[in-house]
Design a protein around this motif. Structure first.
Motif, PDB file in Angstrom:
ATOM      1  N   PHE A  72       1.094  -1.240  -0.126  1.00 15.74           N
ATOM      2  CA  PHE A  72       0.095  -0.010   0.034  1.00 15.74           C
ATOM      3  C   PHE A  72       1.088   1.246  -0.072  1.00 15.74           C
ATOM      4  CE2 PHE A  72      -2.511   3.289   2.409  1.00 15.74           C
ATOM      5  CZ  PHE A  72      -3.541   3.448   1.634  1.00 15.74           C
ATOM      6  N   SER A  73       1.651   1.274   0.942  1.00 17.00           N
ATOM      7  CA  SER A  73       2.629   2.489   1.067  1.00 17.00           C
ATOM      8  C   SER A  73       3.878   2.097   2.201  1.00 17.00           C
ATOM      9  CB  SER A  73       1.928   3.738   1.381  1.00 17.00           C
ATOM     10  OG  SER A  73       3.060   4.552   1.470  1.00 17.00           O
ATOM     11  N   SER A  74       5.043   2.245   1.602  1.00 16.77           N
ATOM     12  CA  SER A  74       5.942   2.292   2.698  1.00 16.77           C
ATOM     13  C   SER A  74       6.308   3.471   3.526  1.00 16.77           C
ATOM     14  CB  SER A  74       7.346   1.835   1.969  1.00 16.77           C
ATOM     15  OG  SER A  74       7.967   2.961   1.045  1.00 16.77           O
ATOM     16  N   GLY A  75       5.338   4.640   3.249  1.00 14.89           N
ATOM     17  CA  GLY A  75       5.354   5.597   4.137  1.00 14.89           C
ATOM     18  C   GLY A  75       6.229   6.887   3.621  1.00 14.89           C
ATOM     19  N   ILE A  76       6.834   7.713   4.584  1.00 14.98           N
ATOM     20  CA  ILE A  76       7.491   9.101   3.780  1.00 14.98           C
ATOM     21  C   ILE A  76       8.560   8.439   3.312  1.00 14.98           C
ATOM     22  CG2 ILE A  76       8.929   9.140   6.048  1.00 14.98           C
ATOM     23  CD1 ILE A  76       8.422  12.084   5.627  1.00 14.98           C
ATOM     24  N   ASP A  77       8.804   8.896   2.006  1.00  9.09           N
ATOM     25  CA  ASP A  77      10.365   8.793   1.366  1.00  9.09           C
ATOM     26  C   ASP A  77      11.353   9.260   2.182  1.00  9.09           C
ATOM     27  OD1 ASP A  77      12.447   8.872  -0.487  1.00  9.09           O
ATOM     28  OD2 ASP A  77      11.275   9.002  -2.196  1.00  9.09           O
ATOM     29  N   LEU A  78      12.224   8.322   2.598  1.00  6.77           N
ATOM     30  CA  LEU A  78      13.172   8.318   3.446  1.00  6.77           C
ATOM     31  C   LEU A  78      14.241   9.560   3.018  1.00  6.77           C
ATOM     32  CD1 LEU A  78      13.605   4.624   4.746  1.00  6.77           C
ATOM     33  CD2 LEU A  78      12.744   6.941   6.160  1.00  6.77           C
TER      34      LEU A  78
END
Ligand code: ACO
Length: 274
Positions: A72-78
Protein backbone atom coordinates in the motif's frame (compact mmCIF):
# COMPACT_ATOMS: atom_id res chain seq x y z
CA UNK A 1 -13.22 5.64 -17.18
CA UNK A 2 -11.96 9.23 -16.99
CA UNK A 3 -8.40 10.05 -16.02
CA UNK A 4 -8.99 13.25 -14.11
CA UNK A 5 -7.13 16.48 -14.30
CA UNK A 6 -8.25 18.31 -11.18
CA UNK A 7 -8.06 22.08 -11.70
CA UNK A 8 -4.48 23.23 -11.99
CA UNK A 9 -2.85 19.81 -11.60
CA UNK A 10 -2.36 17.98 -14.84
CA UNK A 11 -2.36 14.22 -14.98
CA UNK A 12 1.40 14.28 -15.51
CA UNK A 13 1.89 16.40 -12.39
CA UNK A 14 -0.12 13.94 -10.32
CA UNK A 15 2.00 11.07 -11.65
CA UNK A 16 5.15 13.02 -10.82
CA UNK A 17 3.80 13.34 -7.28
CA UNK A 18 3.29 9.56 -7.19
CA UNK A 19 -0.49 9.64 -7.59
CA UNK A 20 -3.12 8.68 -10.11
CA UNK A 21 -6.76 9.66 -10.00
CA UNK A 22 -9.43 7.92 -12.01
CA UNK A 23 -13.12 8.65 -11.84
CA UNK A 24 -15.83 6.27 -12.99
CA UNK A 25 -19.30 7.61 -12.38
CA UNK A 26 -19.68 8.27 -8.66
CA UNK A 27 -16.48 6.46 -7.69
CA UNK A 28 -13.00 7.95 -7.62
CA UNK A 29 -9.90 5.82 -7.20
CA UNK A 30 -6.75 7.43 -5.88
CA UNK A 31 -3.74 5.20 -6.48
CA UNK A 32 -0.24 5.56 -5.15
CA UNK A 33 1.89 4.79 -8.17
CA UNK A 34 5.51 4.44 -7.14
CA UNK A 35 5.54 0.65 -6.72
CA UNK A 36 9.31 0.53 -7.35
CA UNK A 37 9.67 2.51 -4.08
CA UNK A 38 6.83 0.62 -2.42
CA UNK A 39 4.71 3.76 -2.87
CA UNK A 40 6.85 5.93 -0.62
CA UNK A 41 5.31 9.41 -0.41
CA UNK A 42 6.87 12.88 -0.43
CA UNK A 43 5.64 16.35 0.49
CA UNK A 44 4.59 16.75 -3.11
CA UNK A 45 2.47 13.58 -2.87
CA UNK A 46 0.56 15.04 0.10
CA UNK A 47 0.10 18.42 -1.56
CA UNK A 48 -1.22 16.69 -4.67
CA UNK A 49 -3.49 14.57 -2.49
CA UNK A 50 -4.86 17.75 -0.88
CA UNK A 51 -5.45 19.14 -4.35
CA UNK A 52 -7.34 16.02 -5.36
CA UNK A 53 -9.61 16.52 -2.35
CA UNK A 54 -10.13 20.22 -3.09
CA UNK A 55 -11.01 19.64 -6.72
CA UNK A 56 -12.90 16.36 -6.51
CA UNK A 57 -15.98 16.38 -8.71
CA UNK A 58 -19.22 16.89 -6.78
CA UNK A 59 -20.59 13.79 -8.47
CA UNK A 60 -18.13 11.57 -6.58
CA UNK A 61 -19.61 9.73 -3.57
CA UNK A 62 -17.00 7.08 -2.92
CA UNK A 63 -13.21 7.37 -2.92
CA UNK A 64 -11.06 4.25 -2.94
CA UNK A 65 -7.42 4.72 -1.92
CA UNK A 66 -5.02 1.99 -2.99
CA UNK A 67 -1.40 1.32 -3.82
CA UNK A 68 0.06 -0.16 -6.98
CA UNK A 69 2.19 -3.25 -6.60
CA UNK A 70 2.97 -5.27 -3.50
CA UNK A 71 2.69 -2.54 -0.85
CA UNK A 72 0.00 0.00 0.00
CA UNK A 73 2.73 2.44 1.06
CA UNK A 74 6.11 2.32 2.76
CA UNK A 75 5.39 5.75 4.23
CA UNK A 76 7.44 8.87 3.91
CA UNK A 77 10.18 8.79 1.30
CA UNK A 78 13.21 8.41 3.53
CA UNK A 79 15.18 10.61 1.13
CA UNK A 80 13.25 13.52 2.64
CA UNK A 81 15.44 13.09 5.71
CA UNK A 82 18.69 12.88 3.76
CA UNK A 83 20.83 15.84 2.74
CA UNK A 84 19.51 17.21 -0.55
CA UNK A 85 16.10 15.68 0.04
CA UNK A 86 13.98 14.42 -2.83
CA UNK A 87 14.76 15.46 -6.39
CA UNK A 88 12.63 18.39 -7.49
CA UNK A 89 11.40 19.26 -3.99
CA UNK A 90 12.65 21.79 -1.49
CA UNK A 91 14.37 19.96 1.34
CA UNK A 92 12.72 20.92 4.61
CA UNK A 93 15.52 19.25 6.58
CA UNK A 94 18.14 21.36 4.79
CA UNK A 95 16.16 24.51 5.49
CA UNK A 96 15.77 23.63 9.16
CA UNK A 97 19.50 22.87 9.38
CA UNK A 98 20.25 26.27 7.78
CA UNK A 99 17.87 27.94 10.21
CA UNK A 100 15.72 29.23 7.34
CA UNK A 101 12.46 27.56 8.43
CA UNK A 102 11.01 28.91 11.68
CA UNK A 103 8.34 27.28 13.85
CA UNK A 104 5.47 29.13 12.17
CA UNK A 105 6.69 28.06 8.76
CA UNK A 106 7.11 24.44 9.83
CA UNK A 107 3.62 24.51 11.28
CA UNK A 108 2.26 25.82 7.96
CA UNK A 109 4.15 23.22 5.92
CA UNK A 110 2.92 20.33 8.06
CA UNK A 111 -0.63 21.75 8.04
CA UNK A 112 -0.42 21.72 4.24
CA UNK A 113 0.64 18.07 4.27
CA UNK A 114 -2.17 17.22 6.68
CA UNK A 115 -4.69 18.66 4.21
CA UNK A 116 -3.85 15.68 2.01
CA UNK A 117 -5.27 13.41 4.71
CA UNK A 118 -8.03 15.49 6.32
CA UNK A 119 -10.45 15.65 3.41
CA UNK A 120 -10.88 11.89 3.41
CA UNK A 121 -13.24 12.32 6.41
CA UNK A 122 -15.62 14.66 4.56
CA UNK A 123 -19.29 13.74 5.11
CA UNK A 124 -20.26 14.02 1.44
CA UNK A 125 -18.01 11.09 0.49
CA UNK A 126 -17.21 7.66 1.90
CA UNK A 127 -13.56 6.69 1.68
CA UNK A 128 -12.22 3.15 1.54
CA UNK A 129 -8.58 2.12 1.90
CA UNK A 130 -7.67 -1.08 0.03
CA UNK A 131 -4.50 -2.25 1.73
CA UNK A 132 -2.18 -4.99 0.60
CA UNK A 133 1.33 -5.50 1.94
CA UNK A 134 2.98 -2.78 3.95
CA UNK A 135 1.24 0.31 5.30
CA UNK A 136 4.03 1.96 7.25
CA UNK A 137 4.12 5.33 8.96
CA UNK A 138 2.47 7.86 6.66
CA UNK A 139 1.03 4.89 4.74
CA UNK A 140 -0.68 3.59 7.88
CA UNK A 141 -1.92 7.12 8.61
CA UNK A 142 -3.35 7.37 5.09
CA UNK A 143 -5.26 4.13 5.62
CA UNK A 144 -6.43 5.40 9.02
CA UNK A 145 -7.71 8.60 7.40
CA UNK A 146 -10.20 6.61 5.36
CA UNK A 147 -13.62 5.75 6.75
CA UNK A 148 -13.26 2.03 6.06
CA UNK A 149 -10.32 -0.33 5.59
CA UNK A 150 -10.31 -3.54 3.58
CA UNK A 151 -7.10 -5.51 4.08
CA UNK A 152 -5.50 -8.29 2.10
CA UNK A 153 -4.34 -11.07 4.38
CA UNK A 154 -0.70 -10.10 3.75
CA UNK A 155 -1.24 -6.56 5.08
CA UNK A 156 1.24 -5.30 7.65
CA UNK A 157 0.55 -2.08 9.52
CA UNK A 158 3.21 -0.20 11.42
CA UNK A 159 3.37 3.23 13.04
CA UNK A 160 7.08 3.58 12.54
CA UNK A 161 7.53 7.30 13.27
CA UNK A 162 8.65 7.08 16.93
CA UNK A 163 11.31 4.53 15.96
CA UNK A 164 12.70 7.18 13.59
CA UNK A 165 12.68 9.88 16.26
CA UNK A 166 9.43 11.42 14.98
CA UNK A 167 5.78 11.58 15.96
CA UNK A 168 2.92 10.52 13.69
CA UNK A 169 1.67 13.91 12.44
CA UNK A 170 -0.42 13.21 9.37
CA UNK A 171 -3.72 13.07 11.30
CA UNK A 172 -3.37 9.37 12.12
CA UNK A 173 -3.23 9.55 15.91
CA UNK A 174 -6.87 10.57 16.32
CA UNK A 175 -8.43 7.70 14.35
CA UNK A 176 -5.93 5.27 15.89
CA UNK A 177 -6.94 6.24 19.42
CA UNK A 178 -10.63 6.32 18.48
CA UNK A 179 -10.38 2.79 17.06
CA UNK A 180 -8.12 0.96 19.49
CA UNK A 181 -8.14 3.17 22.61
CA UNK A 182 -5.26 5.23 24.02
CA UNK A 183 -3.42 2.36 25.71
CA UNK A 184 -3.26 0.08 22.69
CA UNK A 185 -2.43 3.08 20.50
CA UNK A 186 0.46 3.85 22.83
CA UNK A 187 1.69 0.28 22.76
CA UNK A 188 1.54 0.19 18.93
CA UNK A 189 3.26 3.55 18.47
CA UNK A 190 5.87 3.31 21.20
CA UNK A 191 7.02 -0.14 20.12
CA UNK A 192 6.57 0.65 16.40
CA UNK A 193 5.70 -3.00 15.98
CA UNK A 194 4.02 -4.49 12.96
CA UNK A 195 0.37 -5.51 13.15
CA UNK A 196 -0.72 -8.40 10.93
CA UNK A 197 -4.00 -8.35 9.02
CA UNK A 198 -5.49 -10.88 11.45
CA UNK A 199 -4.59 -8.74 14.46
CA UNK A 200 -5.79 -5.61 12.65
CA UNK A 201 -9.22 -7.19 12.33
CA UNK A 202 -9.23 -8.05 16.05
CA UNK A 203 -8.22 -4.49 16.91
CA UNK A 204 -10.95 -3.08 14.65
CA UNK A 205 -8.36 -1.51 12.39
CA UNK A 206 -9.93 -3.39 9.48
CA UNK A 207 -13.58 -3.81 8.56
CA UNK A 208 -12.72 -6.74 6.34
CA UNK A 209 -9.73 -9.04 5.71
CA UNK A 210 -9.70 -11.09 2.53
CA UNK A 211 -7.26 -13.20 0.54
CA UNK A 212 -4.91 -11.07 -1.55
CA UNK A 213 -6.45 -12.25 -4.83
CA UNK A 214 -9.89 -11.20 -3.57
CA UNK A 215 -9.00 -7.66 -2.50
CA UNK A 216 -10.23 -5.79 -5.59
CA UNK A 217 -13.45 -7.82 -5.77
CA UNK A 218 -14.11 -7.29 -2.05
CA UNK A 219 -13.63 -3.54 -2.45
CA UNK A 220 -15.91 -3.53 -5.52
CA UNK A 221 -18.62 -5.34 -3.51
CA UNK A 222 -18.28 -2.87 -0.65
CA UNK A 223 -18.46 0.08 -3.03
CA UNK A 224 -21.58 -1.36 -4.68
CA UNK A 225 -23.24 -1.77 -1.27
CA UNK A 226 -22.32 1.80 -0.30
CA UNK A 227 -23.71 3.14 -3.58
CA UNK A 228 -27.01 1.38 -2.96
CA UNK A 229 -27.78 3.69 -0.02
CA UNK A 230 -29.17 7.12 -0.97
CA UNK A 231 -26.42 9.72 -1.03
CA UNK A 232 -28.02 12.33 1.26
CA UNK A 233 -28.95 9.74 3.89
CA UNK A 234 -25.44 8.30 3.80
CA UNK A 235 -23.91 11.75 4.18
CA UNK A 236 -26.17 12.77 7.09
CA UNK A 237 -25.58 9.42 8.82
CA UNK A 238 -21.81 9.66 8.40
CA UNK A 239 -21.84 13.12 9.95
CA UNK A 240 -23.94 11.83 12.84
CA UNK A 241 -21.67 8.84 13.47
CA UNK A 242 -18.42 10.80 13.12
CA UNK A 243 -19.62 13.31 15.69
CA UNK A 244 -20.91 10.71 18.17
CA UNK A 245 -17.69 10.09 20.18
CA UNK A 246 -17.44 13.80 21.03
CA UNK A 247 -21.06 14.14 22.22
CA UNK A 248 -23.02 13.12 25.30
CA UNK A 249 -26.07 10.91 24.83
CA UNK A 250 -28.30 13.98 25.17
CA UNK A 251 -26.33 15.87 22.56
CA UNK A 252 -26.27 12.89 20.22
CA UNK A 253 -30.02 12.39 20.60
CA UNK A 254 -30.52 16.05 19.70
CA UNK A 255 -28.18 15.67 16.71
CA UNK A 256 -30.22 12.64 15.56
CA UNK A 257 -33.45 14.68 15.79
CA UNK A 258 -31.96 17.56 13.81
CA UNK A 259 -30.57 15.25 11.13
CA UNK A 260 -33.85 13.35 10.87
CA UNK A 261 -35.87 16.54 10.60
CA UNK A 262 -33.59 17.54 7.74
CA UNK A 263 -34.10 14.20 6.01
CA UNK A 264 -37.88 14.18 6.49
CA UNK A 265 -38.19 17.74 5.20
CA UNK A 266 -36.14 16.91 2.14
CA UNK A 267 -38.13 13.73 1.49
CA UNK A 268 -41.44 15.57 1.88
CA UNK A 269 -40.29 18.26 -0.55
CA UNK A 270 -39.26 15.58 -3.02
CA UNK A 271 -42.61 13.79 -2.69
CA UNK A 272 -44.45 17.10 -3.25
CA UNK A 273 -42.48 17.64 -6.45
CA UNK A 274 -43.69 14.20 -7.54
N1 ACO B 1 11.57 5.73 1.17
C1 ACO B 1 12.40 5.66 0.12
N2 ACO B 1 12.64 4.52 -0.55
C2 ACO B 1 11.99 3.41 -0.17
C3 ACO B 1 11.10 3.41 0.91
C4 ACO B 1 10.88 4.64 1.59
N3 ACO B 1 10.04 4.75 2.61
N4 ACO B 1 10.61 2.16 1.07
C5 ACO B 1 11.18 1.42 0.13
N5 ACO B 1 12.02 2.15 -0.62
C6 ACO B 1 12.84 1.72 -1.75
C7 ACO B 1 14.00 0.87 -1.29
O1 ACO B 1 15.09 1.67 -0.89
C8 ACO B 1 14.27 0.05 -2.52
O2 ACO B 1 15.00 0.85 -3.41
P1 ACO B 1 16.13 0.17 -4.37
O3 ACO B 1 15.37 -0.75 -5.26
O4 ACO B 1 16.72 1.35 -5.06
O5 ACO B 1 17.06 -0.55 -3.45
C9 ACO B 1 12.88 -0.15 -3.13
O6 ACO B 1 12.06 0.87 -2.57
C10 ACO B 1 12.26 -1.48 -2.76
O7 ACO B 1 12.33 -1.62 -1.35
P2 ACO B 1 12.78 -2.98 -0.64
O8 ACO B 1 13.19 -2.65 0.75
O9 ACO B 1 13.75 -3.71 -1.51
O10 ACO B 1 11.37 -3.76 -0.68
P3 ACO B 1 10.84 -4.88 0.31
O11 ACO B 1 9.56 -5.32 -0.29
O12 ACO B 1 11.89 -5.89 0.59
O13 ACO B 1 10.55 -4.12 1.67
C11 ACO B 1 9.61 -2.35 3.04
C12 ACO B 1 9.51 -3.18 1.73
C13 ACO B 1 9.39 -3.24 4.25
C14 ACO B 1 8.51 -1.32 2.92
C15 ACO B 1 11.01 -1.70 3.16
O14 ACO B 1 11.32 -1.10 1.92
C16 ACO B 1 11.10 -0.63 4.23
O15 ACO B 1 11.21 -0.97 5.40
N6 ACO B 1 11.04 0.65 3.83
C17 ACO B 1 11.19 1.78 4.74
C18 ACO B 1 9.93 1.97 5.58
C19 ACO B 1 10.04 3.20 6.46
O16 ACO B 1 10.82 3.26 7.40
N7 ACO B 1 9.20 4.22 6.17
C20 ACO B 1 9.15 5.44 6.95
C21 ACO B 1 8.06 5.34 7.99
S1 ACO B 1 7.86 6.79 8.98
C22 ACO B 1 6.84 7.83 8.10
O17 ACO B 1 6.25 7.44 7.14
C23 ACO B 1 6.62 9.28 8.57
Amino acid sequence: MRMAEPGGIAEGDLEAAGLRLSVTGEVATVSLVRPERRNAMTGRTWEALAHVGQTLSESVRIVVVKGEGSSFSSGIDLNMFRPGGVEGETSLMDRIARGSADDAELDAVIAGYQEGFRWLRRPDIVTVAAVRGHAIGAGFQLALSCDLRVLADDAQLCMKEPALGLVPDLTGTKPLVDLVGPNRAMELCLTARTVSAAEARELRLAELVVEGAELDAAVDDLVAALLAVPREAASATKELLRGAPGRTLEEQAAAERRAQAGRLTAMAAQAARG
